[in-house]
Design a protein around this motif. Sequence first.
Motif, mmCIF file in Angstrom:
data_model
loop_
_atom_site.group_PDB
_atom_site.id
_atom_site.type_symbol
_atom_site.label_atom_id
_atom_site.label_comp_id
_atom_site.label_asym_id
_atom_site.label_seq_id
_atom_site.Cartn_x
_atom_site.Cartn_y
_atom_site.Cartn_z
ATOM 1 N N MET A 169 0.821 -1.215 0.000
ATOM 2 C CA MET A 169 0.000 0.000 0.000
ATOM 3 C C MET A 169 0.859 1.272 0.000
ATOM 4 S SD MET A 169 -2.754 -1.725 0.096
ATOM 5 C CE MET A 169 -3.334 -3.323 0.645
ATOM 6 N N ILE A 170 1.905 1.275 0.809
ATOM 7 C CA ILE A 170 2.780 2.440 0.897
ATOM 8 C C ILE A 170 3.712 2.505 -0.304
ATOM 9 C CG2 ILE A 170 4.640 3.514 2.235
ATOM 10 C CD1 ILE A 170 3.300 2.263 4.759
ATOM 11 N N THR A 171 4.323 1.385 -0.625
ATOM 12 C CA THR A 171 5.315 1.351 -1.693
ATOM 13 C C THR A 171 4.735 1.757 -3.036
ATOM 14 O OG1 THR A 171 6.636 -0.352 -0.593
ATOM 15 C CG2 THR A 171 6.869 -0.165 -2.974
ATOM 16 N N ILE A 172 3.522 1.289 -3.358
ATOM 17 C CA ILE A 172 2.986 1.501 -4.697
ATOM 18 C C ILE A 172 2.707 2.972 -4.978
ATOM 19 C CG2 ILE A 172 0.550 1.116 -4.130
ATOM 20 C CD1 ILE A 172 2.444 -0.133 -7.264
ATOM 21 N N VAL A 173 2.190 3.706 -3.999
ATOM 22 C CA VAL A 173 1.889 5.113 -4.255
ATOM 23 C C VAL A 173 3.166 5.955 -4.235
ATOM 24 C CG1 VAL A 173 1.340 5.677 -1.843
ATOM 25 C CG2 VAL A 173 0.381 7.051 -3.697
ATOM 26 N N GLN A 174 4.094 5.653 -3.335
ATOM 27 C CA GLN A 174 5.345 6.411 -3.286
ATOM 28 C C GLN A 174 6.203 6.143 -4.522
ATOM 29 O OE1 GLN A 174 5.931 8.777 -1.002
ATOM 30 N NE2 GLN A 174 3.958 8.282 -0.037
ATOM 31 N N ALA A 175 6.257 4.896 -4.967
ATOM 32 C CA ALA A 175 7.047 4.562 -6.162
ATOM 33 C C ALA A 175 6.463 5.231 -7.399
ATOM 34 C CB ALA A 175 7.100 3.044 -6.357
ATOM 35 N N ASN A 176 5.147 5.278 -7.490
ATOM 36 C CA ASN A 176 4.526 5.942 -8.635
ATOM 37 C C ASN A 176 4.757 7.446 -8.610
ATOM 38 O OD1 ASN A 176 2.695 4.405 -10.717
ATOM 39 N ND2 ASN A 176 2.554 3.261 -8.806
ATOM 40 N N ALA A 177 4.744 8.035 -7.425
ATOM 41 C CA ALA A 177 5.041 9.464 -7.310
ATOM 42 C C ALA A 177 6.478 9.740 -7.750
ATOM 43 C CB ALA A 177 4.814 9.940 -5.878
ATOM 44 N N TYR A 178 7.382 8.835 -7.417
ATOM 45 C CA TYR A 178 8.775 8.968 -7.838
ATOM 46 C C TYR A 178 8.893 8.873 -9.356
ATOM 47 C CZ TYR A 178 13.652 7.578 -8.626
ATOM 48 O OH TYR A 178 14.933 7.483 -9.099
ATOM 49 N N LYS A 179 8.194 7.928 -9.956
ATOM 50 C CA LYS A 179 8.250 7.763 -11.411
ATOM 51 C C LYS A 179 7.711 8.996 -12.128
ATOM 52 C CE LYS A 179 6.190 3.646 -11.352
ATOM 53 N NZ LYS A 179 5.504 2.462 -11.932
ATOM 54 N N VAL A 180 6.686 9.612 -11.558
ATOM 55 C CA VAL A 180 6.054 10.766 -12.195
ATOM 56 C C VAL A 180 6.885 12.030 -12.031
ATOM 57 C CG1 VAL A 180 4.097 12.355 -11.956
ATOM 58 C CG2 VAL A 180 3.700 9.899 -12.169
ATOM 59 N N THR A 181 7.445 12.239 -10.828
ATOM 60 C CA THR A 181 8.128 13.506 -10.530
ATOM 61 C C THR A 181 9.641 13.436 -10.655
ATOM 62 O OG1 THR A 181 8.365 13.015 -8.172
ATOM 63 C CG2 THR A 181 6.291 14.056 -8.881
ATOM 64 N N GLY A 182 10.209 12.246 -10.459
ATOM 65 C CA GLY A 182 11.662 12.126 -10.410
ATOM 66 C C GLY A 182 12.245 12.611 -9.099
ATOM 67 N N ASP A 183 11.391 12.998 -8.162
ATOM 68 C CA ASP A 183 11.847 13.511 -6.869
ATOM 69 C C ASP A 183 12.259 12.334 -5.983
ATOM 70 O OD1 ASP A 183 12.140 14.613 -4.312
ATOM 71 O OD2 ASP A 183 10.548 16.087 -4.645
ATOM 72 N N PRO A 184 13.531 12.259 -5.569
ATOM 73 C CA PRO A 184 14.005 11.112 -4.778
ATOM 74 C C PRO A 184 13.362 10.984 -3.410
ATOM 75 C CG PRO A 184 15.683 12.818 -4.873
ATOM 76 C CD PRO A 184 14.618 13.213 -5.848
ATOM 77 N N LYS A 185 12.701 12.026 -2.919
ATOM 78 C CA LYS A 185 12.103 11.918 -1.575
ATOM 79 C C LYS A 185 11.071 10.797 -1.539
ATOM 80 C CE LYS A 185 8.239 15.227 -1.940
ATOM 81 N NZ LYS A 185 7.714 16.530 -1.486
ATOM 82 N N TYR A 186 10.403 10.562 -2.654
ATOM 83 C CA TYR A 186 9.354 9.543 -2.659
ATOM 84 C C TYR A 186 9.941 8.136 -2.580
ATOM 85 C CZ TYR A 186 6.219 13.349 -3.988
ATOM 86 O OH TYR A 186 5.498 14.515 -4.009
ATOM 87 N N ILE A 187 10.966 7.870 -3.345
ATOM 88 C CA ILE A 187 11.566 6.536 -3.313
ATOM 89 C C ILE A 187 12.337 6.342 -2.016
ATOM 90 C CG2 ILE A 187 13.814 6.953 -4.422
ATOM 91 C CD1 ILE A 187 11.353 4.158 -5.394
ATOM 92 N N ASP A 188 12.902 7.428 -1.479
ATOM 93 C CA ASP A 188 13.599 7.343 -0.191
ATOM 94 C C ASP A 188 12.625 6.986 0.927
ATOM 95 O OD1 ASP A 188 15.985 8.016 -1.397
ATOM 96 O OD2 ASP A 188 15.959 10.118 -0.741
#
Length: 367
Positions: A169-188
């Motif tokens: 649940m947490i990983t899927i939304v944060q990983a998608n936000a990272y893919k869309v924005t390129g902002d490392p805070k999401y994948i971190d």
Amino acid sequence: MYKKLLMLLLSLPFQFLSAQTNMLDSFPEGYIPEEVGKLIAYRFVYAKHALHGGKWISYPETFYWNGTLRFAELTNDKALIKFMGNRFEPLFTTEKKLLPIKNHVDLNMFGSLPLTLYQITKDKRYRELGIPYADTQWEVPEDAKPGEKKWAEKGYTWQTRLWIDDMYMITIVQANAYKVTGDPKYIDRAAREMVMYLDELQQPNGLFYHAPDVPYYWARGNGWMAAGVTELLRYLPEDHKDRPRIMQGYQKMMKSLKNYQTAGGMWNQLIDEPDYWAETSGSAMFTYAFITGVKQGWLDAGTYAPAARKAWMALVSYVNAQGAVSDVCVGTNKKNDKQYYYDRPRRTGDYHGQAPYLWCVAALLEK
């Protein structure tokens, strides 16, 4: 002559590896991933909403939607992509009240869906709708409970609850936000959370209790972890500081799952209980993790490709002519009662099972 013989011998390991990997590229009639995927994906086109508490788009529907979109992308099915866009459009207008609120891990993950649609369509409405679901997982509300604030003070999401379900649940939304924005805070964020869950919940045998106070290896719960860690590793940069720890946890889990795979190719409702019934949603999630691991080179092909193929062949037998998957455990809260897990009802066509099958299909179709 000797040179040719030497070259032949040196090529044998590569040829063996290639043969093992090819086990996931060719299937007999009735088991072809694209055909199975189309059956399951098109079932969703006119399906009813599966609402959380009767109010909001639920996480099982979100996953089914995401899986259908991924299948449509991989097969270049423009009609199916259009169908899915048309299905979503009312959520901007007449069905806006069905958009989940942002106060729980099971609700915030909805953001992964508009972010997936944004990646396909580049329609900024999807991005604007999806990103707040990722951000509010780390923005502590004023009415947060002391325990939630405590997690946030340590750098984790305030929605942390130490259920293994959370790691998808947490990983899927944060990983998608990272893919869309390129902002490392999401994948971190996702990586830090994953490391903590691995440290807190993974047992010496590589599997996971449903929660610290529920010492049972529930199949779908472990499936959420298997799929979540797999998704995270797909997008986590190779040089990320947390990647070695996460890869270690993933490979440890996969080794244990390989050992618990039944003779028929499935996994049981409680993984380590040989007399329990075979459960399809968890089995499909494990199969997805195996297929992806082999194709990405994270798992030994000679060991895991045959196991993944065996699992896929077993899974397909649970899909009926209407594209509905049977023997899916219904939605399940945690409970420190072993019999509770055995007695959970089994449904056919439950979205908890439909989605993971499409993940397997996508993994098999990806090159």
